[in-house]
Write a protein that holds these residues in place. Structure first.
Motif, PDB file in Angstrom:
ATOM      1  N   ASN A 168      -4.269  -2.589  -1.672  1.00 22.18           N
ATOM      2  CA  ASN A 168      -4.050  -1.700  -0.526  1.00 22.18           C
ATOM      3  C   ASN A 168      -2.582  -1.674  -0.079  1.00 22.18           C
ATOM      4  OD1 ASN A 168      -6.706  -0.806  -0.335  1.00 22.18           O
ATOM      5  ND2 ASN A 168      -7.299  -2.585   0.893  1.00 22.18           N
ATOM      6  N   GLY A 169      -1.692  -2.187  -0.889  1.00 20.68           N
ATOM      7  CA  GLY A 169      -0.271  -2.107  -0.562  1.00 20.68           C
ATOM      8  C   GLY A 169       0.316  -0.773  -0.985  1.00 20.68           C
ATOM      9  N   ILE A 170       1.469  -0.443  -0.430  1.00 25.07           N
ATOM     10  CA  ILE A 170       2.135   0.825  -0.742  1.00 25.07           C
ATOM     11  C   ILE A 170       3.635   0.579  -0.813  1.00 25.07           C
ATOM     12  CG2 ILE A 170       2.174   1.467   1.704  1.00 25.07           C
ATOM     13  CD1 ILE A 170       2.059   4.416   0.826  1.00 25.07           C
ATOM     14  N   LEU A 171       4.301   1.267  -1.717  1.00 29.36           N
ATOM     15  CA  LEU A 171       5.741   1.089  -1.902  1.00 29.36           C
ATOM     16  C   LEU A 171       6.340   2.414  -2.400  1.00 29.36           C
ATOM     17  CD1 LEU A 171       8.025  -1.131  -2.003  1.00 29.36           C
ATOM     18  CD2 LEU A 171       7.458  -1.378  -4.433  1.00 29.36           C
ATOM     19  N   THR A 172       7.517   2.735  -1.880  1.00 34.35           N
ATOM     20  CA  THR A 172       8.216   3.911  -2.413  1.00 34.35           C
ATOM     21  C   THR A 172       9.098   3.455  -3.567  1.00 34.35           C
ATOM     22  OG1 THR A 172       8.238   5.047  -0.293  1.00 34.35           O
ATOM     23  CG2 THR A 172       9.878   5.734  -1.887  1.00 34.35           C
ATOM     24  N   VAL A 173       8.971   4.140  -4.688  1.00 35.02           N
ATOM     25  CA  VAL A 173       9.747   3.740  -5.868  1.00 35.02           C
ATOM     26  C   VAL A 173      10.487   4.948  -6.453  1.00 35.02           C
ATOM     27  CG1 VAL A 173       8.271   1.798  -6.485  1.00 35.02           C
ATOM     28  CG2 VAL A 173       7.734   4.085  -7.363  1.00 35.02           C
ATOM     29  N   PHE A 174      11.478   4.615  -7.280  1.00 33.25           N
ATOM     30  CA  PHE A 174      12.287   5.631  -7.953  1.00 33.25           C
ATOM     31  C   PHE A 174      12.448   5.236  -9.420  1.00 33.25           C
ATOM     32  CE2 PHE A 174      13.485   5.775  -3.525  1.00 33.25           C
ATOM     33  CZ  PHE A 174      13.634   7.124  -3.262  1.00 33.25           C
ATOM     34  N   PRO A 175      12.847   6.184 -10.253  1.00 33.71           N
ATOM     35  CA  PRO A 175      13.151   5.809 -11.634  1.00 33.71           C
ATOM     36  C   PRO A 175      14.439   4.983 -11.671  1.00 33.71           C
ATOM     37  CG  PRO A 175      13.278   8.209 -11.317  1.00 33.71           C
ATOM     38  CD  PRO A 175      13.010   7.606  -9.989  1.00 33.71           C
ATOM     39  N   GLU A 176      14.488   3.971 -12.490  1.00 33.77           N
ATOM     40  CA  GLU A 176      15.686   3.137 -12.583  1.00 33.77           C
ATOM     41  C   GLU A 176      16.909   4.015 -12.891  1.00 33.77           C
ATOM     42  OE1 GLU A 176      15.494   0.041 -15.560  1.00 33.77           O
ATOM     43  OE2 GLU A 176      16.554  -1.290 -14.170  1.00 33.77           O
ATOM     44  N   GLY A 177      17.975   3.813 -12.129  1.00 32.68           N
ATOM     45  CA  GLY A 177      19.187   4.606 -12.320  1.00 32.68           C
ATOM     46  C   GLY A 177      19.195   5.904 -11.531  1.00 32.68           C
ATOM     47  N   HIS A 178      18.122   6.188 -10.815  1.00 30.87           N
ATOM     48  CA  HIS A 178      18.046   7.449 -10.051  1.00 30.87           C
ATOM     49  C   HIS A 178      17.498   7.187  -8.652  1.00 30.87           C
ATOM     50  CE1 HIS A 178      18.970  10.027 -13.518  1.00 30.87           C
ATOM     51  NE2 HIS A 178      18.328   9.111 -14.202  1.00 30.87           N
ATOM     52  N   ILE A 179      18.028   6.136  -8.024  1.00 34.05           N
ATOM     53  CA  ILE A 179      17.558   5.811  -6.674  1.00 34.05           C
ATOM     54  C   ILE A 179      17.936   6.945  -5.734  1.00 34.05           C
ATOM     55  CG2 ILE A 179      17.772   4.166  -4.774  1.00 34.05           C
ATOM     56  CD1 ILE A 179      18.408   2.060  -6.815  1.00 34.05           C
ATOM     57  N   HIS A 180      17.004   7.297  -4.875  1.00 28.55           N
ATOM     58  CA  HIS A 180      17.173   8.363  -3.886  1.00 28.55           C
ATOM     59  C   HIS A 180      17.222   9.751  -4.513  1.00 28.55           C
ATOM     60  CE1 HIS A 180      19.012   4.939  -1.356  1.00 28.55           C
ATOM     61  NE2 HIS A 180      17.714   5.019  -1.177  1.00 28.55           N
ATOM     62  N   ASP A 181      16.763   9.865  -5.742  1.00 26.02           N
ATOM     63  CA  ASP A 181      16.604  11.181  -6.352  1.00 26.02           C
ATOM     64  C   ASP A 181      15.378  11.825  -5.697  1.00 26.02           C
ATOM     65  OD1 ASP A 181      16.027  13.341  -7.951  1.00 26.02           O
ATOM     66  OD2 ASP A 181      16.717  12.361  -9.786  1.00 26.02           O
ATOM     67  N   ALA A 182      15.604  12.881  -4.896  1.00 25.54           N
ATOM     68  CA  ALA A 182      14.536  13.418  -4.048  1.00 25.54           C
ATOM     69  C   ALA A 182      13.328  13.886  -4.858  1.00 25.54           C
ATOM     70  CB  ALA A 182      15.081  14.564  -3.199  1.00 25.54           C
ATOM     71  N   ASP A 183      13.565  14.527  -5.986  1.00 24.76           N
ATOM     72  CA  ASP A 183      12.428  15.050  -6.764  1.00 24.76           C
ATOM     73  C   ASP A 183      11.591  13.929  -7.374  1.00 24.76           C
ATOM     74  OD1 ASP A 183      13.277  17.532  -6.208  1.00 24.76           O
ATOM     75  OD2 ASP A 183      14.213  17.909  -8.148  1.00 24.76           O
ATOM     76  N   ALA A 184      12.231  12.782  -7.596  1.00 26.00           N
ATOM     77  CA  ALA A 184      11.540  11.712  -8.327  1.00 26.00           C
ATOM     78  C   ALA A 184      10.917  10.668  -7.410  1.00 26.00           C
ATOM     79  CB  ALA A 184      12.519  11.045  -9.285  1.00 26.00           C
ATOM     80  N   GLN A 185      11.079  10.794  -6.095  1.00 25.52           N
ATOM     81  CA  GLN A 185      10.530   9.770  -5.200  1.00 25.52           C
ATOM     82  C   GLN A 185       9.007   9.722  -5.358  1.00 25.52           C
ATOM     83  OE1 GLN A 185      10.952  10.797  -0.972  1.00 25.52           O
ATOM     84  NE2 GLN A 185      11.593  12.847  -1.613  1.00 25.52           N
ATOM     85  N   THR A 186       8.507   8.514  -5.388  1.00 22.41           N
ATOM     86  CA  THR A 186       7.107   8.306  -5.773  1.00 22.41           C
ATOM     87  C   THR A 186       6.474   7.251  -4.873  1.00 22.41           C
ATOM     88  OG1 THR A 186       7.629   8.832  -8.072  1.00 22.41           O
ATOM     89  CG2 THR A 186       5.654   7.509  -7.705  1.00 22.41           C
ATOM     90  N   VAL A 187       5.206   7.473  -4.512  1.00 29.59           N
ATOM     91  CA  VAL A 187       4.490   6.420  -3.782  1.00 29.59           C
ATOM     92  C   VAL A 187       3.654   5.644  -4.787  1.00 29.59           C
ATOM     93  CG1 VAL A 187       4.377   7.234  -1.396  1.00 29.59           C
ATOM     94  CG2 VAL A 187       2.817   8.172  -3.078  1.00 29.59           C
ATOM     95  N   LEU A 188       3.882   4.339  -4.748  1.00 31.37           N
ATOM     96  CA  LEU A 188       3.120   3.430  -5.618  1.00 31.37           C
ATOM     97  C   LEU A 188       2.079   2.738  -4.744  1.00 31.37           C
ATOM     98  CD1 LEU A 188       2.909   1.972  -8.422  1.00 31.37           C
ATOM     99  CD2 LEU A 188       4.445   0.242  -7.453  1.00 31.37           C
ATOM    100  N   LEU A 189       0.828   2.813  -5.158  1.00 33.49           N
ATOM    101  CA  LEU A 189      -0.253   2.237  -4.356  1.00 33.49           C
ATOM    102  C   LEU A 189      -1.052   1.278  -5.230  1.00 33.49           C
ATOM    103  CD1 LEU A 189      -1.195   5.787  -3.443  1.00 33.49           C
ATOM    104  CD2 LEU A 189      -0.706   4.218  -1.595  1.00 33.49           C
ATOM    105  N   ARG A 190      -1.618   0.276  -4.579  1.00 33.78           N
ATOM    106  CA  ARG A 190      -2.526  -0.594  -5.340  1.00 33.78           C
ATOM    107  C   ARG A 190      -3.894  -0.510  -4.685  1.00 33.78           C
ATOM    108  NH1 ARG A 190      -1.374  -6.706  -7.612  1.00 33.78           N
ATOM    109  NH2 ARG A 190      -2.889  -6.519  -9.320  1.00 33.78           N
ATOM    110  N   VAL A 191      -4.781   0.168  -5.336  1.00 36.13           N
ATOM    111  CA  VAL A 191      -6.101   0.395  -4.754  1.00 36.13           C
ATOM    112  C   VAL A 191      -7.080  -0.639  -5.315  1.00 36.13           C
ATOM    113  CG1 VAL A 191      -5.694   2.846  -4.413  1.00 36.13           C
ATOM    114  CG2 VAL A 191      -6.699   2.078  -6.546  1.00 36.13           C
TER     115      VAL A 191
END
Ligand code: FES
Length: 299
Positions: A168-191
């Motif tokens: 039930n945790g959540i984290l915002t992640v990006f592709p390595e080398g593209h931090i803060h790339d708006a199109d690539a921002q992703t929510v990582l969840l553990r369900v």
């Protein structure tokens, strides 16, 4: 000076003035296009854009007014035209009138072409700012920086090990080398693994309960970052769209009509989460979903 010759001189002056105005109008339109194309980095960009457009439109306006007021006939006019018969003077006068008419036709043709050119150039130049409406939705919007084997990293740039999140945790992640790339921002969840059923065709897109979805709302592009554990829904704060995490992030409420694109996941040899490819469909609002933009690069 006779009235006739004064009229002729006035018309010549008006013709020259209108011609100059239309030529200036053409120049203003060209200047606008040049400034728009090359001047964006300069400090005088906005002023030069506005100035050149003002010169173009003002010159076209002035030229049109001169033409209409000074060179167009303001009728109705009537003139006695007795049959010239055999009188040489009458015939000469008629021929002179005919020559004047030819001159008038030539002048109108010239001014007409110049006006057409000035309006055309300025009109075309004013289409240039369409580029400023924003990035092209296609084809570059069809891809993000995610790719096969790219590590997921936090906003600080740290790779994400497979035990990073509790259930039930959540984290915002990006592709390595593209931090803060708006199109690539992703929510990582553990369900919770016991309630998570991968969708058909996505059986290998999740790892140990981890699922990842684009953070860019498919309604209007706001970041989707609110996670309600009880209902397993992601919420967009802008217009309250809700997305079912357990059902491929399909929208369950609000104005969004398209699921959040899912990022397929895997684990590399060192225990860090990686992407198996880019998103399955373009991220963001629905108008980016051109049929040919869809792609399947996962594997
Ligand atoms: S931008 Fe997300 S609901 Fe409107």
């Amino acid at each position: 000076m006779s009235a006739e010759s004064k009229d002729g001189r006035d018309q010549r002056v008006a013709t020259v003035a209108a011609t100059i105005a239309f030529v200036v109008g053409i120049g203003g339109g060209i200047a606008f296009a040049i400034v728009y194309s090359v001047g964006a980095e300069t400090g005088w960009y906005t002023q030069a854009l506005g100035g050149s457009l003002a010169v173009a439109t003002a010159a076209i306006g002035i030229g049109s007014v001169i033409w209409a007021h000074k060179l167009m006939p303001h009728g109705p006019e009537e003139e006695e035209r007795p049959f010239p018969g055999g009188n040489p003077d009458e015939r000469a006068k008629m021929l002179a009138t005919y020559d004047d008419s030819l001159e008038e036709i030539g002048r109108r043709r010239l001014l007409g072409r110049l006006l057409f050119a000035a309006v055309g150039v300025t009109g075309l130049a004013s289409l240039f700012p369409i580029r400023s409406l924003g990035p092209s939705p296609f084809p570059e919007r069809a891809r993000t920086a995610w790719n096969r084997g790219v590590r997921l990293v936090t906003e600080e740039g740290h790779p994400v090990p497979v035990d990073e999140l509790d259930v039930n945790g959540i984290l915002t992640v990006f592709p390595e080398g593209h931090i803060h790339d708006a199109d690539a921002q992703t929510v990582l969840l553990r369900v919770p693994s016991d309630i998570f059923e991968p969708l058909d065709g996505r059986e290998d897109w999740s790892v140990d309960g981890y699922v990842a979805y684009s953070k860019v709302c498919t309604h209007n592009g706001c970041p989707v970052g609110l996670y309600q554990v009880e209902t397993q829904q992601l919420f967009c704060p802008c217009h309250q769209s809700a997305f079912d995490v357990l059902q491929g992030a399909k929208p369950t409420f609000g104005p969004a009509t398209r699921p959040l694109p899912q990022l397929p996941l895997a684990v590399d040899g060192q225990g860090y989460l990686i992407a198996r490819g880019d998103y399955d469909v373009p991220v963001g609002p629905g108008f980016w979903t051109w049929p040919s933009a869809a792609r399947q690069e996962t594997g």
